[in-house]
Design a protein around this motif. Structure first.
Motif, PDB file in Angstrom:
ATOM      1  N   GLN A  17      -7.216  -8.521  -9.380  1.00  0.00           N
ATOM      2  CA  GLN A  17      -6.994  -7.801 -10.631  1.00  0.00           C
ATOM      3  C   GLN A  17      -8.021  -6.682 -10.806  1.00  0.00           C
ATOM      4  OE1 GLN A  17      -6.986 -11.127 -10.442  1.00  0.00           O
ATOM      5  NE2 GLN A  17      -4.822 -11.571 -10.827  1.00  0.00           N
ATOM      6  N   HIS A  18      -9.257  -6.991 -10.485  1.00  0.00           N
ATOM      7  CA  HIS A  18     -10.303  -5.975 -10.634  1.00  0.00           C
ATOM      8  C   HIS A  18     -10.108  -4.840  -9.632  1.00  0.00           C
ATOM      9  CE1 HIS A  18     -14.418  -4.206 -10.571  1.00  0.00           C
ATOM     10  NE2 HIS A  18     -14.277  -4.404 -11.859  1.00  0.00           N
ATOM     11  N   ARG A  19      -9.716  -5.178  -8.414  1.00  0.00           N
ATOM     12  CA  ARG A  19      -9.464  -4.133  -7.417  1.00  0.00           C
ATOM     13  C   ARG A  19      -8.340  -3.211  -7.866  1.00  0.00           C
ATOM     14  NH1 ARG A  19     -10.014  -8.325  -3.621  1.00  0.00           N
ATOM     15  NH2 ARG A  19      -7.757  -8.378  -3.308  1.00  0.00           N
ATOM     16  N   THR A  20      -7.276  -3.788  -8.435  1.00  0.00           N
ATOM     17  CA  THR A  20      -6.154  -2.973  -8.916  1.00  0.00           C
ATOM     18  C   THR A  20      -6.598  -2.048 -10.036  1.00  0.00           C
ATOM     19  OG1 THR A  20      -4.554  -4.694  -8.332  1.00  0.00           O
ATOM     20  CG2 THR A  20      -3.850  -3.051  -9.944  1.00  0.00           C
ATOM     21  N   LEU A  21      -7.400  -2.567 -10.952  1.00  0.00           N
ATOM     22  CA  LEU A  21      -7.901  -1.764 -12.063  1.00  0.00           C
ATOM     23  C   LEU A  21      -8.693  -0.574 -11.557  1.00  0.00           C
ATOM     24  CD1 LEU A  21      -8.560  -1.295 -15.097  1.00  0.00           C
ATOM     25  CD2 LEU A  21     -10.511  -2.852 -14.789  1.00  0.00           C
ATOM     26  N   ILE A  22      -9.582  -0.814 -10.601  1.00  0.00           N
ATOM     27  CA  ILE A  22     -10.425   0.255 -10.084  1.00  0.00           C
ATOM     28  C   ILE A  22      -9.616   1.251  -9.267  1.00  0.00           C
ATOM     29  CG2 ILE A  22     -12.426   0.784  -8.641  1.00  0.00           C
ATOM     30  CD1 ILE A  22     -12.909  -0.595 -11.418  1.00  0.00           C
ATOM     31  N   ASP A  23      -8.646   0.767  -8.494  1.00  0.00           N
ATOM     32  CA  ASP A  23      -7.791   1.677  -7.732  1.00  0.00           C
ATOM     33  C   ASP A  23      -7.064   2.640  -8.666  1.00  0.00           C
ATOM     34  OD1 ASP A  23      -8.540   0.581  -5.346  1.00  0.00           O
ATOM     35  OD2 ASP A  23      -6.766  -0.695  -5.128  1.00  0.00           O
ATOM     36  N   ASP A  24      -6.557   2.120  -9.772  1.00  0.00           N
ATOM     37  CA  ASP A  24      -5.827   2.969 -10.717  1.00  0.00           C
ATOM     38  C   ASP A  24      -6.755   3.960 -11.413  1.00  0.00           C
ATOM     39  OD1 ASP A  24      -3.460   1.780 -10.107  1.00  0.00           O
ATOM     40  OD2 ASP A  24      -3.367   0.494 -11.879  1.00  0.00           O
ATOM     41  N   ALA A  25      -7.989   3.530 -11.670  1.00  0.00           N
ATOM     42  CA  ALA A  25      -8.917   4.375 -12.416  1.00  0.00           C
ATOM     43  C   ALA A  25      -9.697   5.345 -11.539  1.00  0.00           C
ATOM     44  CB  ALA A  25      -9.905   3.504 -13.197  1.00  0.00           C
ATOM     45  N   SER A  26      -9.680   5.119 -10.223  1.00  0.00           N
ATOM     46  CA  SER A  26     -10.547   5.900  -9.341  1.00  0.00           C
ATOM     47  C   SER A  26     -10.277   7.398  -9.416  1.00  0.00           C
ATOM     48  CB  SER A  26     -10.394   5.420  -7.893  1.00  0.00           C
ATOM     49  OG  SER A  26      -9.059   5.583  -7.436  1.00  0.00           O
ATOM     50  N   MET A  27      -9.008   7.789  -9.522  1.00  0.00           N
ATOM     51  CA  MET A  27      -8.680   9.204  -9.522  1.00  0.00           C
ATOM     52  C   MET A  27      -9.247   9.915 -10.748  1.00  0.00           C
ATOM     53  SD  MET A  27      -4.979  11.072  -9.117  1.00  0.00           S
ATOM     54  CE  MET A  27      -4.768  10.377  -7.482  1.00  0.00           C
ATOM     55  N   VAL A  28      -9.065   9.322 -11.917  1.00  0.00           N
ATOM     56  CA  VAL A  28      -9.560   9.982 -13.126  1.00  0.00           C
ATOM     57  C   VAL A  28     -11.083   9.966 -13.167  1.00  0.00           C
ATOM     58  CG1 VAL A  28      -9.483   7.923 -14.619  1.00  0.00           C
ATOM     59  CG2 VAL A  28      -9.228  10.196 -15.626  1.00  0.00           C
ATOM     60  N   LEU A  29     -11.710   8.932 -12.609  1.00  0.00           N
ATOM     61  CA  LEU A  29     -13.168   8.906 -12.561  1.00  0.00           C
ATOM     62  C   LEU A  29     -13.687  10.018 -11.663  1.00  0.00           C
ATOM     63  CD1 LEU A  29     -13.953   5.081 -12.391  1.00  0.00           C
ATOM     64  CD2 LEU A  29     -14.226   6.614 -14.348  1.00  0.00           C
ATOM     65  N   PHE A  30     -13.042  10.214 -10.514  1.00  0.00           N
ATOM     66  CA  PHE A  30     -13.431  11.299  -9.620  1.00  0.00           C
ATOM     67  C   PHE A  30     -13.314  12.643 -10.337  1.00  0.00           C
ATOM     68  CE2 PHE A  30     -13.097   8.808  -5.588  1.00  0.00           C
ATOM     69  CZ  PHE A  30     -14.262   9.269  -5.006  1.00  0.00           C
ATOM     70  N   ARG A  31     -12.199  12.831 -11.025  1.00  0.00           N
ATOM     71  CA  ARG A  31     -11.992  14.116 -11.711  1.00  0.00           C
ATOM     72  C   ARG A  31     -13.014  14.325 -12.822  1.00  0.00           C
ATOM     73  NH1 ARG A  31      -8.609  16.914 -15.780  1.00  0.00           N
ATOM     74  NH2 ARG A  31      -8.743  14.978 -16.976  1.00  0.00           N
ATOM     75  N   ASN A  32     -13.210  13.310 -13.664  1.00  0.00           N
ATOM     76  CA  ASN A  32     -14.078  13.473 -14.821  1.00  0.00           C
ATOM     77  C   ASN A  32     -15.554  13.586 -14.454  1.00  0.00           C
ATOM     78  OD1 ASN A  32     -11.771  13.294 -16.344  1.00  0.00           O
ATOM     79  ND2 ASN A  32     -12.149  11.221 -17.081  1.00  0.00           N
ATOM     80  N   LEU A  33     -15.943  12.960 -13.333  1.00  0.00           N
ATOM     81  CA  LEU A  33     -17.362  12.923 -12.977  1.00  0.00           C
ATOM     82  C   LEU A  33     -17.703  13.795 -11.769  1.00  0.00           C
ATOM     83  CD1 LEU A  33     -18.026   9.091 -13.458  1.00  0.00           C
ATOM     84  CD2 LEU A  33     -18.378  10.948 -15.102  1.00  0.00           C
ATOM     85  N   ARG A  34     -16.779  14.621 -11.329  1.00  0.00           N
ATOM     86  CA  ARG A  34     -17.008  15.394 -10.102  1.00  0.00           C
ATOM     87  C   ARG A  34     -18.179  16.366 -10.251  1.00  0.00           C
ATOM     88  NH1 ARG A  34     -11.457  18.998 -10.606  1.00  0.00           N
ATOM     89  NH2 ARG A  34     -12.048  20.127 -12.498  1.00  0.00           N
ATOM     90  N   ASP A  35     -18.412  16.891 -11.453  1.00  0.00           N
ATOM     91  CA  ASP A  35     -19.490  17.862 -11.656  1.00  0.00           C
ATOM     92  C   ASP A  35     -20.705  17.250 -12.356  1.00  0.00           C
ATOM     93  OD1 ASP A  35     -17.965  19.947 -10.534  1.00  0.00           O
ATOM     94  OD2 ASP A  35     -16.936  20.274 -12.442  1.00  0.00           O
ATOM     95  N   TRP A  36     -20.647  15.935 -12.602  1.00  0.00           N
ATOM     96  CA  TRP A  36     -21.762  15.306 -13.297  1.00  0.00           C
ATOM     97  C   TRP A  36     -22.922  15.060 -12.335  1.00  0.00           C
ATOM     98  CZ3 TRP A  36     -24.219  10.533 -12.679  1.00  0.00           C
ATOM     99  CH2 TRP A  36     -25.118  10.191 -13.693  1.00  0.00           C
ATOM    100  N   VAL A  37     -24.138  15.304 -12.797  1.00  0.00           N
ATOM    101  CA  VAL A  37     -25.333  15.023 -12.007  1.00  0.00           C
ATOM    102  C   VAL A  37     -26.289  14.196 -12.857  1.00  0.00           C
ATOM    103  CG1 VAL A  37     -25.143  17.105 -10.607  1.00  0.00           C
ATOM    104  CG2 VAL A  37     -26.460  17.166 -12.735  1.00  0.00           C
ATOM    105  N   VAL A  38     -27.129  13.419 -12.204  1.00  0.00           N
ATOM    106  CA  VAL A  38     -28.153  12.683 -12.931  1.00  0.00           C
ATOM    107  C   VAL A  38     -29.116  13.707 -13.529  1.00  0.00           C
ATOM    108  CG1 VAL A  38     -30.033  11.019 -12.742  1.00  0.00           C
ATOM    109  CG2 VAL A  38     -27.968  10.726 -11.361  1.00  0.00           C
ATOM    110  N   PRO A  39     -29.361  13.673 -14.838  1.00  0.00           N
ATOM    111  CA  PRO A  39     -30.263  14.648 -15.462  1.00  0.00           C
ATOM    112  C   PRO A  39     -31.629  14.631 -14.793  1.00  0.00           C
ATOM    113  CG  PRO A  39     -29.099  13.371 -17.122  1.00  0.00           C
ATOM    114  CD  PRO A  39     -28.797  12.722 -15.812  1.00  0.00           C
TER     115      PRO A  39
END
Length: 237
Positions: A152-174
């Motif tokens: 169940q957790h793997r399925t959740l992360i697989d579904d969320a991985s694309m939006v996480l990549f998009r939303n965090l692609r330009d984020w850097v640790v301050p």
């Protein structure tokens, strides 16, 4: 897009929608489809040589993830990544990384721990690189998820991985936070704390009834001693 070999019509349609979903998602992630750009299902269907049905299903799935907004009978528009979107994604990714680590800790072998520690060293080295940071953190996160033993957790992360990549692609640790994060990556917590968290984590990962696999408390402590520092690092946005 090549033909999909399947004797099951329903399965074939589902695979088509999956391929279209990843095709459009990749274009959003790499910027080919920029924020505010309009997507017409008929254009995508013609480009990929598929019917409009799998395109609509893919767009509906992307809308549920917040990557597009659909305007029925008109067009679909790529959403923008805002400060709020980034903040929410960091919180979600942090909590889910913590869960993945807690599930995987009691199960991974010594060799697998060594592999993850190598991934963590790469994560530490990438602290000042935006794309490198995202890719390195995802490498650890996804490896833990794959070895969590929880479908169940793997399925959740697989579904969320694309939006996480998009939303965090330009984020850097301050810059102001990099020294603290580097310390977390190499921290050595005390054994009593390790054992308490490891034992608690193991119990969280097992449903009522006989466990599929018995894990001794000594092994949990040994595993946690190696993984707790970067578990904390992963779960810290």
């Amino acid at each position: 897009m090549g033909n999909i070999g399947s004797t099951n019509v329903g399965e074939s349609k589902q695979l088509l929608a999956e391929e279209v979903f990843h095709h459009i998602g990749r274009q959003i992630i790499d910027g080919t489809l920029a924020a505010g750009e309009r997507i017409r299902d008929v254009d995508v269907a013609e480009e990929l040589h598929v019917s409009r049905t799998p395109v609509r299903e893919a767009l509906q799935r992307l809308e549920r993830l917040g990557m597009v907004t659909m305007y029925p009978s008109r067009y679909t528009e790529v959403t923008a990544v805002t400060a709020e979107t980034i903040a929410q994604s960091l919180v979600f990714a942090g909590y889910q990384a913590g869960i993945a680590a807690r599930l995987a800790v009691p199960q991974i072998t010594a060799a697998q721990r060594e592999h993850v520690l190598a991934l963590v060293n790469a994560m530490r080295a990438a602290l000042e690189d935006g794309a490198g940071t995202s890719n390195a953190r995802w490498a650890v996160f996804s490896y833990l998820g794959e070895h969590s033993g929880n479908a169940q957790h793997r399925t959740l992360i697989d579904d969320a991985s694309m939006v996480l990549f998009r939303n965090l692609r330009d984020w850097v640790v301050p810059p102001s936070d990099r020294a603290r994060m580097a310390q977390i990556y190499v921290a050595e917590p005390s054994a009593p704390m390790i054992c308490r968290i490891s034992s608690s984590s193991a119990s969280m990962s097992l449903p009522p009834g006989p466990p599929a696999r018995s894990v001794s408390s000594s092994r949990r402590c040994s595993a946690a001693r190696s993984v707790l520092p970067w578990m904390l690092a992963l779960s810290t946005p």
